[in-house]
Design a protein around this motif. Structure first.
Motif, PDB file in Angstrom:
ATOM      1  N   GLN A  59       0.832  -1.202   0.000  1.00 31.73           N
ATOM      2  CA  GLN A  59       0.000   0.000   0.000  1.00 31.73           C
ATOM      3  C   GLN A  59       0.869   1.255   0.000  1.00 31.73           C
ATOM      4  OE1 GLN A  59      -3.319   0.727  -0.203  1.00 31.73           O
ATOM      5  NE2 GLN A  59      -3.583  -1.423  -0.775  1.00 31.73           N
ATOM      6  N   HIS A  60       1.944   1.232   0.753  1.00 31.76           N
ATOM      7  CA  HIS A  60       2.829   2.397   0.802  1.00 31.76           C
ATOM      8  C   HIS A  60       3.444   2.677  -0.570  1.00 31.76           C
ATOM      9  CE1 HIS A  60       3.448   1.550   5.369  1.00 31.76           C
ATOM     10  NE2 HIS A  60       2.255   2.029   5.091  1.00 31.76           N
ATOM     11  N   MET A  61       3.832   1.621  -1.284  1.00 29.37           N
ATOM     12  CA  MET A  61       4.356   1.806  -2.640  1.00 29.37           C
ATOM     13  C   MET A  61       3.282   2.397  -3.547  1.00 29.37           C
ATOM     14  SD  MET A  61       6.863  -1.441  -3.497  1.00 29.37           S
ATOM     15  CE  MET A  61       5.735  -2.744  -3.002  1.00 29.37           C
ATOM     16  N   LYS A  62       2.081   1.867  -3.453  1.00 34.50           N
ATOM     17  CA  LYS A  62       0.985   2.323  -4.309  1.00 34.50           C
ATOM     18  C   LYS A  62       0.637   3.778  -4.046  1.00 34.50           C
ATOM     19  CE  LYS A  62      -3.825   1.172  -5.482  1.00 34.50           C
ATOM     20  NZ  LYS A  62      -4.945   0.230  -5.197  1.00 34.50           N
ATOM     21  N   ARG A  63       0.704   4.192  -2.800  1.00 35.35           N
ATOM     22  CA  ARG A  63       0.320   5.546  -2.419  1.00 35.35           C
ATOM     23  C   ARG A  63       1.482   6.534  -2.479  1.00 35.35           C
ATOM     24  NH1 ARG A  63      -2.722   3.714   3.147  1.00 35.35           N
ATOM     25  NH2 ARG A  63      -4.535   2.676   2.207  1.00 35.35           N
ATOM     26  N   GLY A  64       2.660   6.073  -2.841  1.00 37.90           N
ATOM     27  CA  GLY A  64       3.813   6.963  -2.883  1.00 37.90           C
ATOM     28  C   GLY A  64       4.378   7.280  -1.513  1.00 37.90           C
ATOM     29  N   GLN A  65       4.103   6.416  -0.518  1.00 41.77           N
ATOM     30  CA  GLN A  65       4.567   6.663   0.842  1.00 41.77           C
ATOM     31  C   GLN A  65       5.929   6.036   1.125  1.00 41.77           C
ATOM     32  OE1 GLN A  65       1.023   5.073   2.560  1.00 41.77           O
ATOM     33  NE2 GLN A  65       0.063   7.075   2.805  1.00 41.77           N
ATOM     34  N   VAL A  66       6.499   5.392   0.108  1.00 37.01           N
ATOM     35  CA  VAL A  66       7.905   5.019   0.116  1.00 37.01           C
ATOM     36  C   VAL A  66       8.458   5.484  -1.223  1.00 37.01           C
ATOM     37  CG1 VAL A  66       7.302   2.679  -0.639  1.00 37.01           C
ATOM     38  CG2 VAL A  66       9.583   3.136   0.238  1.00 37.01           C
ATOM     39  N   ASN A  67       9.577   6.168  -1.178  1.00 37.54           N
ATOM     40  CA  ASN A  67      10.164   6.740  -2.386  1.00 37.54           C
ATOM     41  C   ASN A  67      10.994   5.672  -3.103  1.00 37.54           C
ATOM     42  OD1 ASN A  67      11.332   8.240  -4.395  1.00 37.54           O
ATOM     43  ND2 ASN A  67      12.259   9.762  -3.040  1.00 37.54           N
ATOM     44  N   LEU A  68      10.468   5.160  -4.192  1.00 37.56           N
ATOM     45  CA  LEU A  68      11.142   4.084  -4.924  1.00 37.56           C
ATOM     46  C   LEU A  68      12.348   4.578  -5.708  1.00 37.56           C
ATOM     47  CD1 LEU A  68       7.948   2.220  -6.217  1.00 37.56           C
ATOM     48  CD2 LEU A  68       9.293   1.748  -4.153  1.00 37.56           C
ATOM     49  N   GLU A  69      12.480   5.875  -5.857  1.00 35.42           N
ATOM     50  CA  GLU A  69      13.623   6.471  -6.564  1.00 35.42           C
ATOM     51  C   GLU A  69      14.435   7.340  -5.612  1.00 35.42           C
ATOM     52  OE1 GLU A  69      14.262   5.577  -9.569  1.00 35.42           O
ATOM     53  OE2 GLU A  69      12.395   4.476  -9.930  1.00 35.42           O
ATOM     54  N   ALA A  70      14.499   6.957  -4.360  1.00 35.78           N
ATOM     55  CA  ALA A  70      15.148   7.778  -3.341  1.00 35.78           C
ATOM     56  C   ALA A  70      16.625   7.996  -3.646  1.00 35.78           C
ATOM     57  CB  ALA A  70      14.997   7.125  -1.969  1.00 35.78           C
ATOM     58  N   SER A  71      17.094   9.172  -3.285  1.00 40.79           N
ATOM     59  CA  SER A  71      18.508   9.518  -3.421  1.00 40.79           C
ATOM     60  C   SER A  71      18.995  10.032  -2.072  1.00 40.79           C
ATOM     61  CB  SER A  71      18.702  10.577  -4.508  1.00 40.79           C
ATOM     62  OG  SER A  71      20.060  10.946  -4.619  1.00 40.79           O
ATOM     63  N   GLU A  72      19.742   9.200  -1.351  1.00 42.33           N
ATOM     64  CA  GLU A  72      20.197   9.588  -0.024  1.00 42.33           C
ATOM     65  C   GLU A  72      21.094  10.827  -0.086  1.00 42.33           C
ATOM     66  OE1 GLU A  72      20.297   5.101   1.963  1.00 42.33           O
ATOM     67  OE2 GLU A  72      22.152   6.234   1.711  1.00 42.33           O
ATOM     68  N   GLN A  73      20.961  11.665   0.926  1.00 47.57           N
ATOM     69  CA  GLN A  73      21.783  12.870   1.020  1.00 47.57           C
ATOM     70  C   GLN A  73      22.595  12.827   2.306  1.00 47.57           C
ATOM     71  OE1 GLN A  73      19.575  16.529   1.077  1.00 47.57           O
ATOM     72  NE2 GLN A  73      21.407  17.819   1.164  1.00 47.57           N
ATOM     73  N   VAL A  74      23.901  12.981   2.193  1.00 47.49           N
ATOM     74  CA  VAL A  74      24.769  13.024   3.365  1.00 47.49           C
ATOM     75  C   VAL A  74      24.763  14.449   3.902  1.00 47.49           C
ATOM     76  CG1 VAL A  74      27.099  12.693   4.243  1.00 47.49           C
ATOM     77  CG2 VAL A  74      26.211  11.153   2.486  1.00 47.49           C
ATOM     78  N   LEU A  75      24.254  14.613   5.117  1.00 44.39           N
ATOM     79  CA  LEU A  75      24.145  15.933   5.734  1.00 44.39           C
ATOM     80  C   LEU A  75      25.397  16.296   6.520  1.00 44.39           C
ATOM     81  CD1 LEU A  75      20.471  15.646   7.051  1.00 44.39           C
ATOM     82  CD2 LEU A  75      21.263  16.567   4.859  1.00 44.39           C
ATOM     83  N   ALA A  76      26.096  15.307   7.045  1.00 38.79           N
ATOM     84  CA  ALA A  76      27.338  15.537   7.780  1.00 38.79           C
ATOM     85  C   ALA A  76      28.165  14.263   7.723  1.00 38.79           C
ATOM     86  CB  ALA A  76      27.069  15.931   9.227  1.00 38.79           C
ATOM     87  N   ASP A  77      29.468  14.425   7.535  1.00 39.79           N
ATOM     88  CA  ASP A  77      30.357  13.269   7.453  1.00 39.79           C
ATOM     89  C   ASP A  77      31.714  13.688   7.992  1.00 39.79           C
ATOM     90  OD1 ASP A  77      31.665  10.939   6.916  1.00 39.79           O
ATOM     91  OD2 ASP A  77      31.359  10.981   4.739  1.00 39.79           O
ATOM     92  N   THR A  78      31.907  13.503   9.322  1.00 38.35           N
ATOM     93  CA  THR A  78      33.169  13.850   9.960  1.00 38.35           C
ATOM     94  C   THR A  78      33.841  12.555  10.419  1.00 38.35           C
ATOM     95  OG1 THR A  78      32.369  14.027  12.255  1.00 38.35           O
ATOM     96  CG2 THR A  78      32.008  15.929  10.803  1.00 38.35           C
ATOM     97  N   SER A  79      34.909  12.704  11.199  1.00 39.17           N
ATOM     98  CA  SER A  79      35.627  11.517  11.646  1.00 39.17           C
ATOM     99  C   SER A  79      34.748  10.607  12.499  1.00 39.17           C
ATOM    100  CB  SER A  79      36.878  11.921  12.428  1.00 39.17           C
ATOM    101  OG  SER A  79      36.526  12.740  13.539  1.00 39.17           O
ATOM    102  N   VAL A  80      33.817  11.178  13.268  1.00 37.80           N
ATOM    103  CA  VAL A  80      33.017  10.350  14.180  1.00 37.80           C
ATOM    104  C   VAL A  80      31.512  10.601  14.058  1.00 37.80           C
ATOM    105  CG1 VAL A  80      34.869  10.076  15.871  1.00 37.80           C
ATOM    106  CG2 VAL A  80      33.309  12.026  16.060  1.00 37.80           C
ATOM    107  N   ILE A  81      31.075  11.431  13.139  1.00 40.33           N
ATOM    108  CA  ILE A  81      29.647  11.729  12.980  1.00 40.33           C
ATOM    109  C   ILE A  81      29.227  11.483  11.538  1.00 40.33           C
ATOM    110  CG2 ILE A  81      27.885  13.551  12.992  1.00 40.33           C
ATOM    111  CD1 ILE A  81      29.353  14.825  15.341  1.00 40.33           C
TER     112      ILE A  81
END
Length: 355
Positions: A59-81
């Motif tokens: 149902q989530h796929m049918k309703r667009g409630q899961v993004n089947l073409e998702a593109s992850e975005q890295v918001l922060a990428d440090t040595s430990v975060i």
């Protein structure tokens, strides 16, 4: 009256789930990963997070409630975060990738903290702690749930204000002891367990559920679907309530996806936030001593004389390992109503296979 059950071959169930997800629009890689995660939950005895969720996912796929073409975005990428926005994509693949990346940081620097926001249902949280433990790491995980109405009442409250907000702690194996795994909802029981009880026609434990009038009930029929009339109760009264609130702050606020308060959109899907800490034990002392002390503590705890000699004290994680061995040989039990729901989803998507 209790609903009859059947035993399903795990491989057949895995192939069925992957086919349904793929026909619903998921990529083959995502479908395989999500299906494996669901069936693994069934194998470990966590049917609330297993293949029974497939109708909701469809149902989530049918309703667009899961993004089947998702593109992850890295918001922060440090040595430990590490902070990642999953863009509404599938939970299991995103969660596994997060553990892999954060584990590298923890092994290099001793520890790491990671968040995952705007991600579809992560499923059984213990799977990610198992993944970290297999890499030799301690891990601590907090999850909150948004995108649908709340399910759990606060302590002293009479209506739902929280999700089931699980907390999980994993500790790696020693040469003499398998990995430690604590994986629990902050509600008295998980919503999926109430849904399964409704399908099977059996009551839920007393004190775990209130009805739409705020009165205690053991009748799960108000939760036969994926929304509920009434509310679950928090684990351990004020203790579970406090942990559930902590999940909203750590996973929802620090994770960036928001909390379950009504200002966060509710489209009827499932969106999770995740806050995780990864620790390399080698950074905190002598490995041989720590392993010996872990084994000694386990022996001491498990040597407690049991109240029931047929039910000895267990090491956290042992129940999942035991039931996985049993179900791997005998099959995964599933009630006829749930099987019918899964077959109906397959038919609606034009999938020929049936359970």
């Amino acid at each position: 009256m209790s609903t009859p059950e059947r035993r399903l071959n795990p491989t057949n169930l895995l192939e069925f789930c992957a086919t349904v997800l793929s026909e619903g629009g998921a990529s083959k890689d995502d479908a395989a990963c999500v299906a494996a995660h669901l069936v693994d939950a069934n194998l470990k005895g966590h049917d609330s997070h297993g293949a029974g969720l497939l109708p909701a996912y469809a149902q989530h796929m049918k309703r667009g409630q899961v993004n089947l073409e998702a593109s992850e975005q890295v918001l922060a990428d440090t040595s430990v975060i590490l902070r990642i926005d999953a863009d509404g994509g599938w939970g299991a693949p995103a969660g596994q990738r997060l553990v892999e990346r954060a584990s590298v940081k923890a092994r290099e620097h001793g520890l790491a903290a990671a968040t995952l926001g705007h991600v579809h249902h992560l499923g059984r949280l213990g799977a990610y702690a198992e993944q970290a433990a297999a890499a030799g790491l301690v891990s601590i995980h907090f999850v909150n749930v948004t995108d649908h109405a709340p399910l759990v009442a606060p302590y002293r409250g009479t209506d739902a204000r929280f999700g089931t907000n699980p907390v999980c702690i994993g500790y790696p194996a020693t040469p003499n002891r398998p990995a430690f795994l604590l994986d629990m909802a902050t509600s008295q029981i998980a919503l999926g367990k109430v849904r399964i009880a409704a399908n099977r026609g059996v009551p839920v434990p007393g004190g775990s559920l209130i009805d739409k009038h705020g009165m205690a009930t053991t009748d799960p029929s108000g939760m036969a679907g994926f929304e509920l009339a009434g509310a679950l109760t928090p684990l351990g009264k004020h203790k579970g309530y406090g942990l559930a609130f902590a999940c909203e702050l750590l996973a929802g606020v620090l994770g960036g996806g928001g909390t379950i308060q009504p200002g966060t959109p509710r489209r009827g899907g499932i969106s999770n936030g995740l806050f995780s800490i990864f620790i390399d034990p080698a950074a905190f002392g002598d490995a041989d001593w720590m392993q010996a002390e872990t084994d000694a503590m386990a022996r001491y705890a498990l040597a407690s004389p049991p109240m029931d000699w047929d039910s000895p004290v267990l090491y956290p994680g042992d129940p999942e390992r035991a039931i996985a061995g049993k179900r791997g040989k005998e099959g995964i039990p599933m009630d006829d109503i749930t099987i019918g729901q899964l077959n109906a989803v397959a038919e609606a998507l034009g999938v020929a296979e049936r359970l």
